[in-house]
Design an enzyme around this catalytic site. Structure first.
Site, PDB file in Angstrom:
ATOM      1  N   ASN A  28       0.869  -1.181   0.000  1.00 60.40           N
ATOM      2  CA  ASN A  28       0.000   0.000   0.000  1.00 60.40           C
ATOM      3  C   ASN A  28       0.902   1.227   0.000  1.00 60.40           C
ATOM      4  O   ASN A  28       1.486   1.562   1.028  1.00 60.40           O
ATOM      5  CB  ASN A  28      -0.905  -0.044   1.247  1.00 60.40           C
ATOM      6  CG  ASN A  28      -1.743   1.215   1.383  1.00 60.40           C
ATOM      7  OD1 ASN A  28      -1.786   2.050   0.476  1.00 60.40           O
ATOM      8  ND2 ASN A  28      -2.408   1.356   2.521  1.00 60.40           N
ATOM      9  N   TRP A  29       0.997   1.858  -1.153  1.00 60.54           N
ATOM     10  CA  TRP A  29       1.932   2.984  -1.277  1.00 60.54           C
ATOM     11  C   TRP A  29       1.390   4.266  -0.653  1.00 60.54           C
ATOM     12  O   TRP A  29       2.113   5.253  -0.550  1.00 60.54           O
ATOM     13  CB  TRP A  29       2.272   3.221  -2.756  1.00 60.54           C
ATOM     14  CG  TRP A  29       3.038   2.100  -3.401  1.00 60.54           C
ATOM     15  CD1 TRP A  29       3.461   0.930  -2.807  1.00 60.54           C
ATOM     16  CD2 TRP A  29       3.483   2.035  -4.762  1.00 60.54           C
ATOM     17  NE1 TRP A  29       4.133   0.150  -3.713  1.00 60.54           N
ATOM     18  CE2 TRP A  29       4.156   0.804  -4.934  1.00 60.54           C
ATOM     19  CE3 TRP A  29       3.369   2.892  -5.869  1.00 60.54           C
ATOM     20  CZ2 TRP A  29       4.721   0.427  -6.154  1.00 60.54           C
ATOM     21  CZ3 TRP A  29       3.915   2.507  -7.079  1.00 60.54           C
ATOM     22  CH2 TRP A  29       4.597   1.290  -7.225  1.00 60.54           C
ATOM     23  N   LYS A  30       0.124   4.266  -0.285  1.00 65.46           N
ATOM     24  CA  LYS A  30      -0.503   5.449   0.338  1.00 65.46           C
ATOM     25  C   LYS A  30      -0.292   6.685  -0.555  1.00 65.46           C
ATOM     26  O   LYS A  30      -0.210   6.540  -1.770  1.00 65.46           O
ATOM     27  CB  LYS A  30       0.017   5.627   1.770  1.00 65.46           C
ATOM     28  CG  LYS A  30      -0.137   4.334   2.588  1.00 65.46           C
ATOM     29  CD  LYS A  30       0.066   4.499   4.064  1.00 65.46           C
ATOM     30  CE  LYS A  30      -0.099   3.147   4.756  1.00 65.46           C
ATOM     31  NZ  LYS A  30       0.016   3.228   6.217  1.00 65.46           N
ATOM     32  N   HIS A  51      -9.426   1.169   5.192  1.00 65.57           N
ATOM     33  CA  HIS A  51      -8.134   1.363   5.854  1.00 65.57           C
ATOM     34  C   HIS A  51      -8.317   2.322   7.038  1.00 65.57           C
ATOM     35  O   HIS A  51      -9.121   3.251   6.969  1.00 65.57           O
ATOM     36  CB  HIS A  51      -7.114   1.932   4.853  1.00 65.57           C
ATOM     37  CG  HIS A  51      -5.719   1.875   5.384  1.00 65.57           C
ATOM     38  ND1 HIS A  51      -5.236   2.797   6.281  1.00 65.57           N
ATOM     39  CD2 HIS A  51      -4.712   0.990   5.185  1.00 65.57           C
ATOM     40  CE1 HIS A  51      -3.989   2.484   6.601  1.00 65.57           C
ATOM     41  NE2 HIS A  51      -3.646   1.392   5.948  1.00 65.57           N
ATOM     42  N   GLU A  74      -6.664   4.716   8.020  1.00 68.44           N
ATOM     43  CA  GLU A  74      -6.456   6.140   7.697  1.00 68.44           C
ATOM     44  C   GLU A  74      -7.709   6.727   7.054  1.00 68.44           C
ATOM     45  O   GLU A  74      -8.014   7.903   7.246  1.00 68.44           O
ATOM     46  CB  GLU A  74      -5.216   6.288   6.799  1.00 68.44           C
ATOM     47  CG  GLU A  74      -3.940   6.031   7.606  1.00 68.44           C
ATOM     48  CD  GLU A  74      -2.791   5.417   6.832  1.00 68.44           C
ATOM     49  OE1 GLU A  74      -2.820   5.406   5.583  1.00 68.44           O
ATOM     50  OE2 GLU A  74      -1.851   4.915   7.484  1.00 68.44           O
ATOM     51  N   GLU A 123      -4.990  -4.748  10.725  1.00 66.61           N
ATOM     52  CA  GLU A 123      -3.946  -3.743  10.898  1.00 66.61           C
ATOM     53  C   GLU A 123      -4.195  -2.985  12.199  1.00 66.61           C
ATOM     54  O   GLU A 123      -5.007  -2.044  12.223  1.00 66.61           O
ATOM     55  CB  GLU A 123      -3.974  -2.737   9.735  1.00 66.61           C
ATOM     56  CG  GLU A 123      -3.731  -3.363   8.380  1.00 66.61           C
ATOM     57  CD  GLU A 123      -3.198  -2.335   7.389  1.00 66.61           C
ATOM     58  OE1 GLU A 123      -2.139  -2.601   6.817  1.00 66.61           O
ATOM     59  OE2 GLU A 123      -3.812  -1.274   7.208  1.00 66.61           O
ATOM     60  N   GLY A 172       2.950   2.430  10.735  1.00 69.92           N
ATOM     61  CA  GLY A 172       3.898   3.526  10.554  1.00 69.92           C
ATOM     62  C   GLY A 172       4.651   3.905  11.826  1.00 69.92           C
ATOM     63  O   GLY A 172       5.314   4.932  11.878  1.00 69.92           O
ATOM     64  N   SER A 196       3.855  -2.083  10.269  1.00 73.93           N
ATOM     65  CA  SER A 196       5.305  -2.161  10.460  1.00 73.93           C
ATOM     66  C   SER A 196       5.893  -3.528  10.114  1.00 73.93           C
ATOM     67  O   SER A 196       6.797  -4.018  10.792  1.00 73.93           O
ATOM     68  CB  SER A 196       5.681  -1.747  11.890  1.00 73.93           C
ATOM     69  OG  SER A 196       5.300  -0.411  12.133  1.00 73.93           O
ATOM     70  N   GLY A 240       3.039  -1.115   4.238  1.00 71.83           N
ATOM     71  CA  GLY A 240       3.091   0.318   3.968  1.00 71.83           C
ATOM     72  C   GLY A 240       4.505   0.756   3.639  1.00 71.83           C
ATOM     73  O   GLY A 240       5.012   0.523   2.537  1.00 71.83           O
TER      74      GLY A 240
HETATM   75  P1  13P Z   1       3.328   0.411   7.635  1.00 63.79           P
HETATM   76  O1  13P Z   1       3.817  -0.876   7.042  1.00 63.79           O
HETATM   77  O2  13P Z   1       4.023   1.624   7.128  1.00 63.79           O
HETATM   78  O3  13P Z   1       3.234   0.341   9.124  1.00 63.79           O
HETATM   79  O4  13P Z   1       1.788   0.592   7.107  1.00 63.79           O
HETATM   80  C1  13P Z   1       0.913  -0.461   7.217  1.00 63.79           C
HETATM   81  C2  13P Z   1      -0.314  -0.112   6.470  1.00 63.79           C
HETATM   82  O5  13P Z   1      -1.067   0.768   6.865  1.00 63.79           O
HETATM   83  C3  13P Z   1      -0.585  -0.827   5.208  1.00 63.79           C
HETATM   84  O6  13P Z   1      -1.866  -0.586   4.763  1.00 63.79           O
END
Ligand code: 13P
Length: 250
Positions: free
Chosen positions: A9-11, A96, A98, A166, A172, A212, A233
């Site tokens: 997931n590149w966000k 998600h 976020e 998650e 993150g 993470s 992420g």
């Molecule tokens: P990280 O791997 O940066 O913690 O993010 C996880 C995530 O939200 C994937 O959707």
């Protein structure tokens, strides 16, 4: 036996040219290694079409990070499932944390999106997870299983569904859930899926872990009986790290 699935997931990262370069680097990196899993990447909307071309000869699948629950119309700034399909997506990530945290998506909105995406023929990654406060108050499984139940309300066919667990406190932050903590919640999600769809169907549904995940912890997480891959992420933005995580699949 479930085939594990790892999706990056590149966000909200990378320009179109950076996205193409990253996709090409991952595709080149996995070209000569046997993959034991399904693999996908989820760039931001503007890059989807060109990344689709960049990975067209690779086993990588294309995912979007969100969609709207209506087919079309006056929804400024939104993107429909048919637009995602026309850009080359086969997957969409929904719910998600976020999206829930910053854009006010609740279980009902997520449910409308899940139903629309599945009806459109897309495959869905439904994300669930508790906050630190919820974990510390001992309501992790209640929160997560409510997200699963309400997110899947009225969904009969789960053959194109993946769940991603998650924990919000692990996203993150560099703080990964331990393999035991993650496995406990994954097993609880599977028990809920079993109540909803029967044990045979529930046994076939992949449940990814996200939060993470790094090359250093992927193998031990993916070795747990109910962890069927990862939603990655930060580490998915570095081709060598993402490839190392892909190769950690059992
Ligand atoms: P990280 O791997 O940066 O913690 O993010 C996880 C995530 O939200 C994937 O959707």
């Amino acid at each position: 036996m479930r085939t594990q699935i790892v999706v990056g997931n590149w966000k909200m990262n990378n320009s179109i040219s950076e996205s193409i370069a990253l996709a090409e680097a991952v595709a080149a990196g996995i070209a000569d290694i046997p993959l034991n899993c399904e693999a996908g990447i989820a760039p931001a909307f503007p890059a989807l079409g060109q990344v689709a071309s960049a990975i067209s000869r690779s086993p990588l699948q294309l995912a979007a990070q969100n969609c709207h629950f209506e087919d079309n119309g006056a929804y400024t700034g939104e993107v429909s499932t048919s637009m995602l399909k026309s850009a080359g997506c086969s997957w969409v990530i929904l719910g998600h944390s976020e999206r829930r945290q910053y854009f006010g998506e609740d279980n009902q909105v997520v449910n409308r999106k899940v139903k629309k995406a599945l009806a459109a023929g897309l495959k869905v990654i439904l994300c669930v997870g508790e906050t630190l406060e919820e974990r510390e108050s001992g309501v992790t499984e209640t929160i997560v299983n409510t997200q699963v139940r309400e997110g899947l309300q009225g969904v009969d066919d789960v053959s194109r569904l993946v769940i991603a667990y998650e924990p919000v406190w692990a996203i993150g932050t560099g703080k990964t859930a331990s393999k035991e903590q993650a496995e406990e919640v994954h097993a609880s999600i599977r028990a809920t899926l079993s109540e909803l769809y029967g044990s045979q169907t529930a046994e076939g549904i992949r449940i990814q872990y996200g939060g993470s995940v790094k090359p250093s912890n992927a193998s031990e997480l993916f070795a747990m009986p109910n962890i069927d891959g990862g939603l990655i992420g930060g580490a998915s933005l570095k081709p060598e790290d993402f490839i190392a995580i892909l190769t950690a699949c059992k």
